[in-house]
Motif scaffolding. Sequence first.
Motif, PDB file in Angstrom:
ATOM      1  N   ARG A  61      30.449 -62.468   4.978  1.00 41.31           N
ATOM      2  CA  ARG A  61      29.093 -62.467   5.530  1.00 41.31           C
ATOM      3  C   ARG A  61      28.550 -61.042   5.585  1.00 41.31           C
ATOM      4  O   ARG A  61      29.210 -60.125   6.090  1.00 41.31           O
ATOM      5  CB  ARG A  61      29.127 -63.076   6.929  1.00 41.31           C
ATOM      6  CG  ARG A  61      27.795 -63.316   7.582  1.00 41.31           C
ATOM      7  CD  ARG A  61      28.011 -64.199   8.803  1.00 41.31           C
ATOM      8  NE  ARG A  61      26.800 -64.389   9.580  1.00 41.31           N
ATOM      9  CZ  ARG A  61      26.687 -65.239  10.588  1.00 41.31           C
ATOM     10  NH1 ARG A  61      27.751 -65.974  10.941  1.00 41.31           N
ATOM     11  NH2 ARG A  61      25.538 -65.370  11.250  1.00 41.31           N
ATOM     12  N   LEU A  62      27.336 -60.853   5.047  1.00 39.37           N
ATOM     13  CA  LEU A  62      26.683 -59.545   5.045  1.00 39.37           C
ATOM     14  C   LEU A  62      25.260 -59.689   5.571  1.00 39.37           C
ATOM     15  O   LEU A  62      24.579 -60.686   5.304  1.00 39.37           O
ATOM     16  CB  LEU A  62      26.648 -58.953   3.631  1.00 39.37           C
ATOM     17  CG  LEU A  62      28.002 -58.612   2.994  1.00 39.37           C
ATOM     18  CD1 LEU A  62      27.809 -58.148   1.559  1.00 39.37           C
ATOM     19  CD2 LEU A  62      28.725 -57.541   3.811  1.00 39.37           C
ATOM     20  N   GLU A  63      24.836 -58.698   6.305  1.00 38.44           N
ATOM     21  CA  GLU A  63      23.505 -58.730   6.927  1.00 38.44           C
ATOM     22  C   GLU A  63      22.411 -58.439   5.912  1.00 38.44           C
ATOM     23  O   GLU A  63      22.499 -57.492   5.126  1.00 38.44           O
ATOM     24  CB  GLU A  63      23.462 -57.708   8.068  1.00 38.44           C
ATOM     25  CG  GLU A  63      22.155 -57.699   8.844  1.00 38.44           C
ATOM     26  CD  GLU A  63      22.158 -56.685   9.967  1.00 38.44           C
ATOM     27  OE1 GLU A  63      21.167 -56.639  10.711  1.00 38.44           O
ATOM     28  OE2 GLU A  63      23.154 -55.940  10.107  1.00 38.44           O
ATOM     29  N   ILE A  64      21.366 -59.279   5.926  1.00 37.75           N
ATOM     30  CA  ILE A  64      20.154 -59.023   5.121  1.00 37.75           C
ATOM     31  C   ILE A  64      19.135 -58.258   5.961  1.00 37.75           C
ATOM     32  O   ILE A  64      18.653 -57.203   5.581  1.00 37.75           O
ATOM     33  CB  ILE A  64      19.533 -60.342   4.624  1.00 37.75           C
ATOM     34  CG1 ILE A  64      20.527 -61.132   3.775  1.00 37.75           C
ATOM     35  CG2 ILE A  64      18.266 -60.058   3.818  1.00 37.75           C
ATOM     36  CD1 ILE A  64      20.015 -62.490   3.331  1.00 37.75           C
ATOM     37  N   ASN A  65      18.814 -58.830   7.115  1.00 34.89           N
ATOM     38  CA  ASN A  65      17.887 -58.204   8.068  1.00 34.89           C
ATOM     39  C   ASN A  65      18.235 -58.731   9.460  1.00 34.89           C
ATOM     40  O   ASN A  65      19.305 -59.312   9.660  1.00 34.89           O
ATOM     41  CB  ASN A  65      16.420 -58.496   7.685  1.00 34.89           C
ATOM     42  CG  ASN A  65      16.188 -59.975   7.415  1.00 34.89           C
ATOM     43  OD1 ASN A  65      16.603 -60.830   8.198  1.00 34.89           O
ATOM     44  ND2 ASN A  65      15.533 -60.278   6.293  1.00 34.89           N
ATOM     45  N   GLN A  66      17.328 -58.583  10.401  1.00 35.20           N
ATOM     46  CA  GLN A  66      17.592 -59.016  11.774  1.00 35.20           C
ATOM     47  C   GLN A  66      17.632 -60.536  11.926  1.00 35.20           C
ATOM     48  O   GLN A  66      18.121 -61.048  12.942  1.00 35.20           O
ATOM     49  CB  GLN A  66      16.526 -58.440  12.710  1.00 35.20           C
ATOM     50  CG  GLN A  66      16.564 -56.924  12.829  1.00 35.20           C
ATOM     51  CD  GLN A  66      15.494 -56.407  13.774  1.00 35.20           C
ATOM     52  OE1 GLN A  66      14.628 -57.148  14.222  1.00 35.20           O
ATOM     53  NE2 GLN A  66      15.562 -55.122  14.081  1.00 35.20           N
ATOM     54  N   ASP A  67      17.116 -61.245  10.924  1.00 31.21           N
ATOM     55  CA  ASP A  67      17.034 -62.705  11.028  1.00 31.21           C
ATOM     56  C   ASP A  67      18.023 -63.449  10.131  1.00 31.21           C
ATOM     57  O   ASP A  67      18.429 -64.577  10.460  1.00 31.21           O
ATOM     58  CB  ASP A  67      15.614 -63.176  10.690  1.00 31.21           C
ATOM     59  CG  ASP A  67      14.586 -62.606  11.656  1.00 31.21           C
ATOM     60  OD1 ASP A  67      14.902 -62.519  12.855  1.00 31.21           O
ATOM     61  OD2 ASP A  67      13.479 -62.255  11.194  1.00 31.21           O
ATOM     62  N   ASP A  68      18.398 -62.856   8.998  1.00 25.79           N
ATOM     63  CA  ASP A  68      19.173 -63.595   7.997  1.00 25.79           C
ATOM     64  C   ASP A  68      20.403 -62.810   7.541  1.00 25.79           C
ATOM     65  O   ASP A  68      20.444 -61.580   7.606  1.00 25.79           O
ATOM     66  CB  ASP A  68      18.308 -63.926   6.780  1.00 25.79           C
ATOM     67  CG  ASP A  68      17.087 -64.749   7.156  1.00 25.79           C
ATOM     68  OD1 ASP A  68      17.277 -65.825   7.758  1.00 25.79           O
ATOM     69  OD2 ASP A  68      15.963 -64.304   6.868  1.00 25.79           O
ATOM     70  N   ASP A  69      21.402 -63.581   7.062  1.00 29.86           N
ATOM     71  CA  ASP A  69      22.628 -63.014   6.488  1.00 29.86           C
ATOM     72  C   ASP A  69      22.928 -63.668   5.142  1.00 29.86           C
ATOM     73  O   ASP A  69      22.549 -64.817   4.891  1.00 29.86           O
ATOM     74  CB  ASP A  69      23.839 -63.259   7.407  1.00 29.86           C
ATOM     75  CG  ASP A  69      23.814 -62.377   8.644  1.00 29.86           C
ATOM     76  OD1 ASP A  69      23.012 -61.422   8.682  1.00 29.86           O
ATOM     77  OD2 ASP A  69      24.583 -62.660   9.572  1.00 29.86           O
ATOM     78  N   HIS A  70      23.620 -62.895   4.279  1.00 29.52           N
ATOM     79  CA  HIS A  70      24.224 -63.485   3.089  1.00 29.52           C
ATOM     80  C   HIS A  70      25.531 -64.157   3.490  1.00 29.52           C
ATOM     81  O   HIS A  70      26.308 -63.620   4.282  1.00 29.52           O
ATOM     82  CB  HIS A  70      24.549 -62.404   2.042  1.00 29.52           C
ATOM     83  CG  HIS A  70      23.351 -61.696   1.491  1.00 29.52           C
ATOM     84  ND1 HIS A  70      22.403 -62.333   0.726  1.00 29.52           N
ATOM     85  CD2 HIS A  70      22.971 -60.395   1.578  1.00 29.52           C
ATOM     86  CE1 HIS A  70      21.473 -61.453   0.354  1.00 29.52           C
ATOM     87  NE2 HIS A  70      21.797 -60.270   0.870  1.00 29.52           N
TER      88      HIS A  70
END
Length: 208
Positions: A61-70
């Motif tokens: 799991r990797l962070e995209i932004n404050q709302d979504d993750d990969h």
Amino acid sequence: MKVQFFLNSDKATQEHQHVRVSFVKDCIEIIAFICAGIYFLYQLVGNVDITNMDLEVKAQRLEINQDDDHLAVEVKLKKGDIASVYLHDIKGFIYDAQSNKFVDTLLFHGLSRVTIPMKDSTKIEEGYTTFAKVDSTPKYRIASNESTQFSAYQEISHKGAYRVDIIVITERMKLLHNVQSQYRASTITLPIQSKKIKTTVQDSLNSN
């Protein structure tokens, strides 16, 4: 005469014992062959044996932004030493780890067997990504002791904790019928701690 009689009697006794030993040995061999035949017949036409295969699931799991993750999910398959199987399907389901509510589906590609166009018998031509499916055996076959892996991707909410359930279905050819086996595994992926929270915790530790 008496000596000759005793010699003949001992010889007859030895022959009788030899016949008995041979008879018992033959009976044991016959029983062993019958048991072996029953076992192999059971293996060929039986439908209760389990096709051995190891299943391992990993989630990154990797962070995209404050709302979504990969979310990247990796499924590793290790076939046992008993026969080979056709990979029928791989299903992935994402659930909320706290409420157990269904969130989304994971799609795994590359389960069908493909062929690569050849320029000649020894060299793959450029543009080999234009695959052609093999109609005769559309499913990918995993040989005994073979290892392989498949991956899927999905975007998920940054704040949630999720459970990823994986179901693998294989098909094994037998003498008179096909046997389908199901394998299941799951993993939990937790929210990523943001850099801001990490910095705040580190500052608090340093101040103490």
